[in-house]
Design a protein around this motif. Structure first.
Motif, PDB file in Angstrom:
ATOM      1  N   GLY A  44       6.284   3.216 -15.342  1.00  0.00           N
ATOM      2  CA  GLY A  44       5.784   3.938 -16.507  1.00  0.00           C
ATOM      3  C   GLY A  44       4.319   3.674 -16.779  1.00  0.00           C
ATOM      4  N   SER A  45       3.879   2.432 -16.559  1.00  0.00           N
ATOM      5  CA  SER A  45       2.478   2.090 -16.800  1.00  0.00           C
ATOM      6  C   SER A  45       1.553   2.859 -15.867  1.00  0.00           C
ATOM      7  CB  SER A  45       2.268   0.586 -16.616  1.00  0.00           C
ATOM      8  OG  SER A  45       2.988  -0.141 -17.585  1.00  0.00           O
ATOM      9  N   TYR A  46       1.949   2.980 -14.590  1.00  0.00           N
ATOM     10  CA  TYR A  46       1.132   3.744 -13.644  1.00  0.00           C
ATOM     11  C   TYR A  46       1.080   5.216 -14.032  1.00  0.00           C
ATOM     12  CZ  TYR A  46       0.849  -0.227 -10.420  1.00  0.00           C
ATOM     13  OH  TYR A  46       0.574  -1.442  -9.851  1.00  0.00           O
ATOM     14  N   ILE A  47       2.217   5.760 -14.510  1.00  0.00           N
ATOM     15  CA  ILE A  47       2.240   7.166 -14.928  1.00  0.00           C
ATOM     16  C   ILE A  47       1.293   7.385 -16.111  1.00  0.00           C
ATOM     17  CG2 ILE A  47       3.663   8.940 -16.017  1.00  0.00           C
ATOM     18  CD1 ILE A  47       5.977   8.044 -14.343  1.00  0.00           C
ATOM     19  N   VAL A  48       1.373   6.501 -17.098  1.00  0.00           N
ATOM     20  CA  VAL A  48       0.526   6.651 -18.284  1.00  0.00           C
ATOM     21  C   VAL A  48      -0.945   6.528 -17.908  1.00  0.00           C
ATOM     22  CG1 VAL A  48      -0.079   5.646 -20.521  1.00  0.00           C
ATOM     23  CG2 VAL A  48       2.321   5.834 -19.851  1.00  0.00           C
ATOM     24  N   GLN A  49      -1.279   5.543 -17.060  1.00  0.00           N
ATOM     25  CA  GLN A  49      -2.683   5.341 -16.686  1.00  0.00           C
ATOM     26  C   GLN A  49      -3.233   6.521 -15.890  1.00  0.00           C
ATOM     27  OE1 GLN A  49      -3.742   3.265 -13.368  1.00  0.00           O
ATOM     28  NE2 GLN A  49      -5.905   3.280 -13.934  1.00  0.00           N
ATOM     29  N   GLY A  50      -2.406   7.065 -14.970  1.00  0.00           N
ATOM     30  CA  GLY A  50      -2.878   8.157 -14.130  1.00  0.00           C
ATOM     31  C   GLY A  50      -2.846   9.517 -14.817  1.00  0.00           C
ATOM     32  N   SER A  51      -1.943   9.704 -15.796  1.00  0.00           N
ATOM     33  CA  SER A  51      -1.763  11.026 -16.398  1.00  0.00           C
ATOM     34  C   SER A  51      -2.366  11.174 -17.795  1.00  0.00           C
ATOM     35  CB  SER A  51      -0.261  11.359 -16.477  1.00  0.00           C
ATOM     36  OG  SER A  51       0.342  11.310 -15.211  1.00  0.00           O
ATOM     37  N   TYR A  52      -2.458  10.084 -18.531  1.00  0.00           N
ATOM     38  CA  TYR A  52      -2.878  10.177 -19.933  1.00  0.00           C
ATOM     39  C   TYR A  52      -4.189   9.448 -20.246  1.00  0.00           C
ATOM     40  CZ  TYR A  52       1.877  11.908 -20.559  1.00  0.00           C
ATOM     41  OH  TYR A  52       3.043  12.631 -20.461  1.00  0.00           O
ATOM     42  N   GLY A  53      -4.826   8.849 -19.233  1.00  0.00           N
ATOM     43  CA  GLY A  53      -6.127   8.215 -19.446  1.00  0.00           C
ATOM     44  C   GLY A  53      -6.009   6.752 -19.851  1.00  0.00           C
TER      45      GLY A  53
END
Length: 440
Positions: free
Chosen positions: A243-252
């Motif tokens: 989830g952390s990678y998704i948030v960092q890559g998709s939401y800034g």
């Protein structure tokens, strides 16, 4: 004679668990005070850069580190340091070189991707160095745990937390992502030196291995054990940080910093599970009687889960009241925390049981619950993120942590032929043991 020995073992386990728990609690209090300082002063964009170095550097350490620290604990505990030091030294050097090569190549290829858009090159370099220093420090700490030097282990952890707290005060006075990142790396290097000194130092006679275990351990033996553990550990890392990678890559990076606050708060309820799991693995690995191993695991699981459940409820209640007032820039962390907290309780089972199974010499059994969790994470992420955005990431993570915890219980019960209820309901003997501990 056996009863006296059992009492001595039980007493040392309780002592080391309480010491480690106390160290973790004090470190968490320092972390809380540091958060009060940092989160009121540091903008999410600055914190996002620091968290990016942590996430990716920690990822290289976890994915390329081969879970050698698990093998170190097992082999040092059983065969002692004099028979394992050469293999540990050689393997640590090889893995360090691999992290440098693979990490540098990944940073070069991803430098213009959405993950690192606008990120200065110096932070990409710091990610690689952070990964190497984290891996080496974890290996040094694993040796201390394998030797049952929990006083030295707790001293290293405590000094590290104090230095991190001092750094937080400096960041409060002068917010700077560069200072934050490079000073953190420097602290890791200092802790490596302190750990090496503690490893070499003995206040009494060096422990002697049992005659059947008194022979040099080869590097291949460590690799074979660590690879069996590594598959599960890599899956666990991916499952918990997906989830952390998704948030960092998709939401800034700013949104990633807010989500990281929620995830970090959730991790605070793992203080006791982490403390107990750190202490019992080396003890279990050195035990010969299966009944003793089972008894220690069962009572540890129940105590840990009961306290974790209460801590999780208190954390959510306090966060809902205080975070919007004290950390207004990070008020968005409260909602994902409410989703994450459910899984944080059930994963406490996996933390204790996975270490127990590894101490039985069967770390490959931990692959099954983590594999199920990853598949579930992918499925629920696809279903929930488009509808709930960051909250969907948190809910998917929570569901998979719960699934991993429950499936770990099933695997342990099957492997040890233990009825399920014994992991939930305390026996009269266990209640008596806890009462004696409290009286002391």
């Amino acid at each position: 004679m056996k009863e006296k020995k059992d009492r001595k073992i039980r007493s040392s386990i309780v002592r080391d668990s309480l010491d480690t728990f106390g160290t973790n609690v004090f470190g968490s209090l320092l972390g809380l005070i540091a958060s009060l300082l940092v989160l009121n002063r540091v903008q999410p964009a600055v914190k996002g850069l620091y968290n990016t170095v942590q996430l990716w550097g920690g990822g290289f350490s976890s994915l390329l580190g081969l879970s050698v620290n698990a093998a170190i604990i097992y082999f040092v505990s059983r065969y002692k340091i004099q028979n394992t030091k050469r293999a540990v030294r050689r393997l640590t050097l090889w893995i360090s070189a691999a992290i440098v090569v693979v990490g540098a190549l990944c940073m070069f290829l991803l430098r213009d991707s959405s993950f690192f858009a606008g990120t200065p090159v110096s932070y990409l370099v710091a990610i690689v160095i952070y990964g190497v220093s984290s891996m080496v420090l974890n290996n040094c700490i694993a040796i201390l745990r394998g030797e049952n030097k929990f006083r030295s282990y707790n001293m290293v952890v405590l000094i590290q937390r104090i230095l991190v707290f001092a750094l937080a005060m400096a960041i409060f006075l002068h917010p700077s992502a560069a200072v934050w990142v490079w000073a953190t790396i420097l602290i890791s290097l200092l802790m490596i030196l302190l750990s090496l000194y503690s490893i070499r130092r003995w206040s009494g006679p060096m422990p002697v291995p049992a005659p059947e275990d008194d022979f040099p351990v080869h590097t291949g033996s460590l690799v074979r054990y660590s690879l069996k553990a590594h598959v599960s550990n890599v899956m666990t890392y991916i499952n918990q940080n997906f989830g952390s990678y998704i948030v960092q890559g998709s939401y800034g990076q700013s949104n990633f910093a807010v989500y990281n606050v929620a995830y970090t708060m959730m991790q605070q309820v793992w203080i006791l599970p982490d403390a107990v799991s750190q202490v019992i693995m080396s003890r279990l690995a050195s035990m010969k009687e299966q009944s003793d191993k089972l008894r220690l695991t069962l009572i540890s699981c129940k105590i840990v889960t009961y306290i974790t459940m209460v801590s999780a409820l208190l954390l959510v209640a306090v966060a809902n009241v205080l975070v919007p007032v004290i950390f207004p820039m990070y008020r968005g962390a409260v909602e994902p925390l409410c989703y994450l907290i459910i899984g944080s309780v059930f994963i406490s089972y996996a933390k204790v049981l996975n270490n127990s199974i590894s101490a039985y010499g069967r770390p490959e059994l931990n692959i099954i619950p983590t594999a199920l969790a990853i598949v579930a994470n992918l499925v629920f992420s696809l279903l929930l993120i488009p509808r709930m955005q960051i909250n969907g990431v948190a809910l998917a993570t929570s569901i998979t942590l719960t699934l991993q915890g429950l499936s770990s219980i099933v695997i342990f019960c099957k492997f040890t032929k233990t009825p399920f209820y014994r992991l939930l309901i305390p026996s009269k003997e266990e209640i008596s043991i806890v009462q004696k501990i409290i009286k002391r």
